[in-house]
Design an enzyme around this catalytic site. Structure first.
Site, mmCIF file in Angstrom:
data_model
loop_
_atom_site.group_PDB
_atom_site.id
_atom_site.type_symbol
_atom_site.label_atom_id
_atom_site.label_comp_id
_atom_site.label_asym_id
_atom_site.label_seq_id
_atom_site.Cartn_x
_atom_site.Cartn_y
_atom_site.Cartn_z
ATOM 1 N N LYS A 20 0.832 -1.211 0.000
ATOM 2 C CA LYS A 20 0.000 0.000 0.000
ATOM 3 C C LYS A 20 0.864 1.258 0.000
ATOM 4 C CE LYS A 20 -2.925 0.901 3.641
ATOM 5 N NZ LYS A 20 -2.878 2.299 4.068
ATOM 6 N N ARG A 25 2.804 5.980 -3.201
ATOM 7 C CA ARG A 25 3.937 6.821 -3.605
ATOM 8 C C ARG A 25 4.221 6.721 -5.105
ATOM 9 N NH1 ARG A 25 4.250 5.689 1.697
ATOM 10 N NH2 ARG A 25 5.500 6.963 3.125
ATOM 11 N N GLY A 92 -4.828 8.279 5.558
ATOM 12 C CA GLY A 92 -3.903 9.232 6.179
ATOM 13 C C GLY A 92 -2.690 9.478 5.307
ATOM 14 N N SER A 165 7.476 9.094 12.319
ATOM 15 C CA SER A 165 6.360 8.975 11.375
ATOM 16 C C SER A 165 6.854 9.114 9.943
ATOM 17 C CB SER A 165 5.308 10.042 11.667
ATOM 18 O OG SER A 165 4.426 10.157 10.568
ATOM 19 N N GLN A 167 4.879 9.228 7.450
ATOM 20 C CA GLN A 167 3.972 10.145 6.745
ATOM 21 C C GLN A 167 4.432 11.585 6.913
ATOM 22 O OE1 GLN A 167 0.043 9.132 8.197
ATOM 23 N NE2 GLN A 167 -0.080 7.319 6.885
ATOM 24 N N ASP A 311 2.053 -1.095 11.986
ATOM 25 C CA ASP A 311 0.739 -1.543 11.493
ATOM 26 C C ASP A 311 0.461 -3.003 11.831
ATOM 27 O OD1 ASP A 311 0.234 0.949 10.482
ATOM 28 O OD2 ASP A 311 0.904 0.468 8.448
ATOM 29 N N LYS A 338 -4.350 6.044 14.822
ATOM 30 C CA LYS A 338 -4.486 5.385 13.516
ATOM 31 C C LYS A 338 -5.963 5.456 13.092
ATOM 32 C CE LYS A 338 -0.161 4.389 13.046
ATOM 33 N NZ LYS A 338 0.625 5.151 12.057
#
Ligand code: S3P
Length: 423
Positions: A20, A25, A92, A165, A167, A311, A338
């Site tokens: 994912k 990306r 997210g 993180s 992200q 995760d 999350k």
């Protein structure tokens, strides 16, 4: 929905769905690069389709020929204002990374998500982007989506991250590529490095020394061919299921084994699992994984490994309910923000089935082994909680009913079909 039951363990061969994080990306890099990007084995799940929809709305031509995704990239400068607010759905990754791209544009945009995403914190991204000159604000001045971004010229910063993180790091990297000067990010702990890897793959320049990442601004990237490996975060459900169910022998093909993602392999190995890697594809950082049933023992998990398995913690918690001894998970407070609060959801739902799990401020204490029994459980609208509960249902004699199973489509639409083929 009544969940699948197991009679003889998990047997056979499975190609798990595409990664994912890399799928998201690949669309983003294709859109901001010059020339054609072809993505083989793209994950057609709801989260990644949200990313495709966002970039189409920003004027990028993206085609799905049924096999590959083809992106006609024209660079950062050719993105266009969308006619409507952008919709990141439940994702997210879409929202946070796109904020880094939008911050340096010459137009304004608004991006929103579903009820779950609109409750997730965005200051962690907006803060550093504002330091770079970005103009971003949340709903009514809060840190929550919808977020309005007024594109503006960006300048480089040196930023020491207060949380681990990928992200947040990736949002800053996308902004840094457009900024004036060289940006340096110092990571708290090393998180997944797909963005850094893809900057290199798309011909960009980046230097990495330990936890320090430096990216020059004003870069021009070139479109590429990308092959997405299988997602170790999806493989995780089978790694645990095959370890726990007696008489299992399972082969998972072409699973991504980027070391920033393989914390689950380290932990399961320490717990005594029987997992072997074969058929290494070094270029795509992938391998086949062979798993056989094995008795598991408790483990302590915390510190630098947490971002490498963040995760996978709900499914690791399930493994721990069947392990001998007390498993302690700490330093995992990020689980609270999350798709749902995964500390509470994991404990609450597994305890309904007979587990003995305590929650703490930053993790879980799991007393094992406990026999699990049937009952009614809820995914909390969270794909990974839903899949973890399906694996739990394989361990019970009585049936388990899952509320909100459709959440699983976020990352793994064929999950029930794939699993039933192995039962
Ligand atoms: C992701 C990073 C992780 C992870 C998420 C995907 C990514 O989030 O939990 O599912 O693709 O960068 P954080 O980086 O916020 O921990």
């Amino acid at each position: 929905m009544k969940l699948l039951e197991s009679k003889t363990g998990l047997n056979g061969t499975l190609v798990v769905p595409a990664d994912k994080s890399i799928s998201h990306r690949s669309i983003m890099f294709g859109a901001i690069s010059h020339g054609k990007t072809i993505v083989h084995n793209f994950l057609r799940a709801e989260d990644c389709l949200s990313t495709v929809a966002v970039f189409k709305a920003l004027g990028v031509t993206i085609k799905d020929d049924g096999t590959d995704i083809i992106i006609d990239g024209k660079g950062f400068d050719h993105l266009k204002a969308a006619k409507k607010p952008l919709d990141a759905g439940n994702s997210g990754t879409t929202m946070r990374l796109v904020l880094g791209i939008l911050a340096g544009q010459s137009f304004s945009a608004k991006i929103a998500g579903d009820a779950s995403l609109n409750r997730r914190p965005m200051e962690r991204v907006m803060g550093p982007l504002r330091m770079m000159g970005g103009k971003l604000q949340g709903e009514m001045g809060s840190e929550f989506p919808p977020i309005e971004v007024q594109g503006s010229p960006l300048v480089a910063i040196t930023y020491e991250m207060p949380i681990a993180s990928a992200q947040v790091k990736s949002a800053i990297l996308f902004a840094a590529l457009q900024a004036e000067g060289s940006t340096t990010i110092i990571e708290k702990e090393k998180s997944r490095n797909h963005t850094e890897e893809m900057i290199k793959q798309f011909g960009g320049s980046i230097s990495i020394e330990g936890k320090e990442i430096t990216v020059p601004g004003g870069q021009k990237l070139i479109g590429q061919e990308v092959t997405v490996p299988g997602d170790i975060s999806s493989a995780a459900f089978y790694l645990v299921a095959a370890s726990l169910l007696p008489n299992s022998a399972l082969e998972l093909k072409h699973v991504g084994i980027n070391p920033t993602r393989t914390g689950i392999l380290d932990v399961l190995q320490e717990m005594g699992a029987n997992i072997r890697q074969t058929a290494l594809d070094a270029q795509n950082q992938a391998a086949d994984l062979l798993i056989k049933s094995a008795p598991l023992k408790a483990v302590e998990i915390g510190g630098e490994i947490i971002p490498r398995l963040i995760d996978e913690l709900p499914i690791i918690a399930l493994a721990a309910t069947q392990a001998t001894g007390t498993t302690i998970i700490r330093d995992a407070q990020e689980l609270k923000v999350k798709e749902t609060n995964r500390i509470d959801a994991t404990a609450q739902e597994l305890n309904k089935l007979g587990a003995n799990i305590e929650t703490t401020e930053d993790g879980l204490i799991i007393h094992g082994p406990t026999a699990l029994h049937g009952g009614d459980v809820d995914s909390h609208g969270d794909h990974r909680i839903g899949m973890m509960l399906q694996i739990a249902a394989l361990l019970t004699k009585e049936s388990v009913d899952l509320n909100n199973p459709e959440a699983i489509n976020i990352s793994y639409p064929s999950f029930f079909n794939d699993l039933s083929a192995l039962l």
